[in-house]
Design a protein around this motif. Structure first.
Motif, PDB file in Angstrom:
ATOM      1  N   ARG A 165       0.841  -1.203   0.000  1.00 15.95           N
ATOM      2  CA  ARG A 165       0.000   0.000   0.000  1.00 15.95           C
ATOM      3  C   ARG A 165       0.879   1.257   0.000  1.00 15.95           C
ATOM      4  O   ARG A 165       0.573   2.244  -0.657  1.00 15.95           O
ATOM      5  CB  ARG A 165      -0.939  -0.005   1.194  1.00 15.95           C
ATOM      6  CG  ARG A 165      -1.840   1.195   1.210  1.00 15.95           C
ATOM      7  CD  ARG A 165      -2.809   1.174   2.386  1.00 15.95           C
ATOM      8  NE  ARG A 165      -4.042   1.737   1.934  1.00 15.95           N
ATOM      9  CZ  ARG A 165      -5.145   1.071   1.681  1.00 15.95           C
ATOM     10  NH1 ARG A 165      -5.190  -0.214   1.867  1.00 15.95           N
ATOM     11  NH2 ARG A 165      -6.215   1.683   1.263  1.00 15.95           N
ATOM     12  N   ARG A 216       0.803   4.151  -2.843  1.00 13.93           N
ATOM     13  CA  ARG A 216       0.639   5.582  -2.569  1.00 13.93           C
ATOM     14  C   ARG A 216       1.751   6.391  -3.222  1.00 13.93           C
ATOM     15  O   ARG A 216       1.511   7.446  -3.798  1.00 13.93           O
ATOM     16  CB  ARG A 216       0.616   5.856  -1.060  1.00 13.93           C
ATOM     17  CG  ARG A 216      -0.646   5.426  -0.381  1.00 13.93           C
ATOM     18  CD  ARG A 216      -1.805   6.267  -0.898  1.00 13.93           C
ATOM     19  NE  ARG A 216      -3.047   5.762  -0.401  1.00 13.93           N
ATOM     20  CZ  ARG A 216      -3.935   6.480   0.240  1.00 13.93           C
ATOM     21  NH1 ARG A 216      -3.719   7.751   0.469  1.00 13.93           N
ATOM     22  NH2 ARG A 216      -5.057   5.938   0.638  1.00 13.93           N
ATOM     23  N   GLN A 257       1.103   9.185  -6.042  1.00 15.76           N
ATOM     24  CA  GLN A 257       1.536  10.565  -5.816  1.00 15.76           C
ATOM     25  C   GLN A 257       2.445  11.042  -6.944  1.00 15.76           C
ATOM     26  O   GLN A 257       2.314  12.168  -7.431  1.00 15.76           O
ATOM     27  CB  GLN A 257       2.257  10.683  -4.475  1.00 15.76           C
ATOM     28  CG  GLN A 257       1.339  10.593  -3.293  1.00 15.76           C
ATOM     29  CD  GLN A 257       2.086  10.500  -1.977  1.00 15.76           C
ATOM     30  OE1 GLN A 257       3.307  10.479  -1.919  1.00 15.76           O
ATOM     31  NE2 GLN A 257       1.338  10.424  -0.887  1.00 15.76           N
ATOM     32  N   GLU A 313      -7.303   2.534  -9.309  1.00 13.93           N
ATOM     33  CA  GLU A 313      -6.655   2.881  -8.049  1.00 13.93           C
ATOM     34  C   GLU A 313      -6.538   4.392  -7.876  1.00 13.93           C
ATOM     35  O   GLU A 313      -6.704   4.914  -6.773  1.00 13.93           O
ATOM     36  CB  GLU A 313      -5.284   2.199  -7.959  1.00 13.93           C
ATOM     37  CG  GLU A 313      -5.426   0.701  -7.787  1.00 13.93           C
ATOM     38  CD  GLU A 313      -4.098  -0.034  -7.690  1.00 13.93           C
ATOM     39  OE1 GLU A 313      -3.021   0.609  -7.751  1.00 13.93           O
ATOM     40  OE2 GLU A 313      -4.135  -1.274  -7.559  1.00 13.93           O
ATOM     41  N   TYR A 314      -6.259   5.098  -8.948  1.00 12.78           N
ATOM     42  CA  TYR A 314      -6.160   6.559  -8.894  1.00 12.78           C
ATOM     43  C   TYR A 314      -7.496   7.159  -8.464  1.00 12.78           C
ATOM     44  O   TYR A 314      -7.561   7.998  -7.577  1.00 12.78           O
ATOM     45  CB  TYR A 314      -5.736   7.110 -10.257  1.00 12.78           C
ATOM     46  CG  TYR A 314      -5.363   8.571 -10.231  1.00 12.78           C
ATOM     47  CD1 TYR A 314      -4.033   8.952 -10.209  1.00 12.78           C
ATOM     48  CD2 TYR A 314      -6.341   9.565 -10.238  1.00 12.78           C
ATOM     49  CE1 TYR A 314      -3.676  10.300 -10.193  1.00 12.78           C
ATOM     50  CE2 TYR A 314      -6.004  10.900 -10.214  1.00 12.78           C
ATOM     51  CZ  TYR A 314      -4.667  11.267 -10.191  1.00 12.78           C
ATOM     52  OH  TYR A 314      -4.332  12.598 -10.167  1.00 12.78           O
ATOM     53  N   VAL A 362      -8.249   6.739  -4.786  1.00 14.06           N
ATOM     54  CA  VAL A 362      -7.527   7.618  -3.863  1.00 14.06           C
ATOM     55  C   VAL A 362      -7.941   9.076  -4.045  1.00 14.06           C
ATOM     56  O   VAL A 362      -8.167   9.789  -3.077  1.00 14.06           O
ATOM     57  CB  VAL A 362      -5.997   7.455  -4.044  1.00 14.06           C
ATOM     58  CG1 VAL A 362      -5.231   8.525  -3.284  1.00 14.06           C
ATOM     59  CG2 VAL A 362      -5.563   6.068  -3.595  1.00 14.06           C
ATOM     60  N   TYR A 363      -8.035   9.546  -5.277  1.00 13.54           N
ATOM     61  CA  TYR A 363      -8.264  10.966  -5.541  1.00 13.54           C
ATOM     62  C   TYR A 363      -9.696  11.317  -5.926  1.00 13.54           C
ATOM     63  O   TYR A 363     -10.024  12.484  -6.084  1.00 13.54           O
ATOM     64  CB  TYR A 363      -7.289  11.478  -6.613  1.00 13.54           C
ATOM     65  CG  TYR A 363      -5.852  11.386  -6.149  1.00 13.54           C
ATOM     66  CD1 TYR A 363      -5.391  12.171  -5.104  1.00 13.54           C
ATOM     67  CD2 TYR A 363      -4.967  10.498  -6.745  1.00 13.54           C
ATOM     68  CE1 TYR A 363      -4.082  12.090  -4.662  1.00 13.54           C
ATOM     69  CE2 TYR A 363      -3.649  10.406  -6.315  1.00 13.54           C
ATOM     70  CZ  TYR A 363      -3.216  11.203  -5.278  1.00 13.54           C
ATOM     71  OH  TYR A 363      -1.926  11.108  -4.845  1.00 13.54           O
TER      72      TYR A 363
END
Length: 177
Positions: free
Chosen positions: A104, A108, A112, A143-144, A147-148
């Protein structure tokens, strides 16, 4: 944060109001902040980070290695070797020290860096995904978004737009006596 720590951090930030004060005053305030952190509830954890051969220090070495190799495939054996641990223990220690698994953590870092590349505006989402180590653009997009909150291209456009319209904060001018 306890009021004493808030006070010290506030005084430290206020040094920016007059840069001439930074040299003489910052070291003392920084020492006070460190002292208050070490005396507080996170003190034992912070002290573990400083012990050279503690499990936390070995996790720090593994995290540094992952940071340097985030675009490469991650294996338990590689993390264990860098952390000088048996393959069965790095996951538990890494999660205890960072709050996330090594995988994980790597994810990240990848996301980023991909976001940074997209915000710079000189790459596509597919190219950013490839450069940070994703083999599947579909997985990268999923996945992007997780997270965002938006697909990569839309997120980058939204952030660039928000930055373009937000005026920089104004600092009050100090009057000289």
């Amino acid at each position: 944060m306890p009021p004493e720590l808030v006070d010290a951090v506030t005084r430290w930030v206020r040094l920016l109001d007059d840069p001439r004060d930074i040299g003489p005053l910052a070291p003392g305030i920084e020492a006070e902040i460190l002292y208050r952190l070490l005396r507080g509830p996170i003190g034992p954890t912070l002290r573990q980070w400083a012990v050279p051969d503690s499990a936390v220090a070995r996790v720090r070495a593994a995290a540094r290695w992952i940071l340097a190799h985030y675009a490469e495939p991650l294996t338990v054996d590689a993390i264990a070797a860098v952390a000088h641990m048996s393959p069965a223990t790095p996951h538990r220690h890494f999660k205890a020290a960072t709050g996330m698994s090594p995988l994980r953590f790597q994810k990240r870092l990848r996301l980023q860096e991909a976001r940074r590349l997209l915000l710079a505006g000189d790459t596509t989402a597919t190219e950013a995904a490839r450069r940070v180590g994703y083999l599947s653009p579909t997985q990268f997009n999923r996945e992007y978004r997780g997270v965002y909150g938006l697909p990569p291209g839309r997120d980058a456009a939204r952030v660039r737009e928000a930055v373009a319209v937000t005026p920089p904060p104004r600092r009050p001018r100090r009057r000289s006596a």
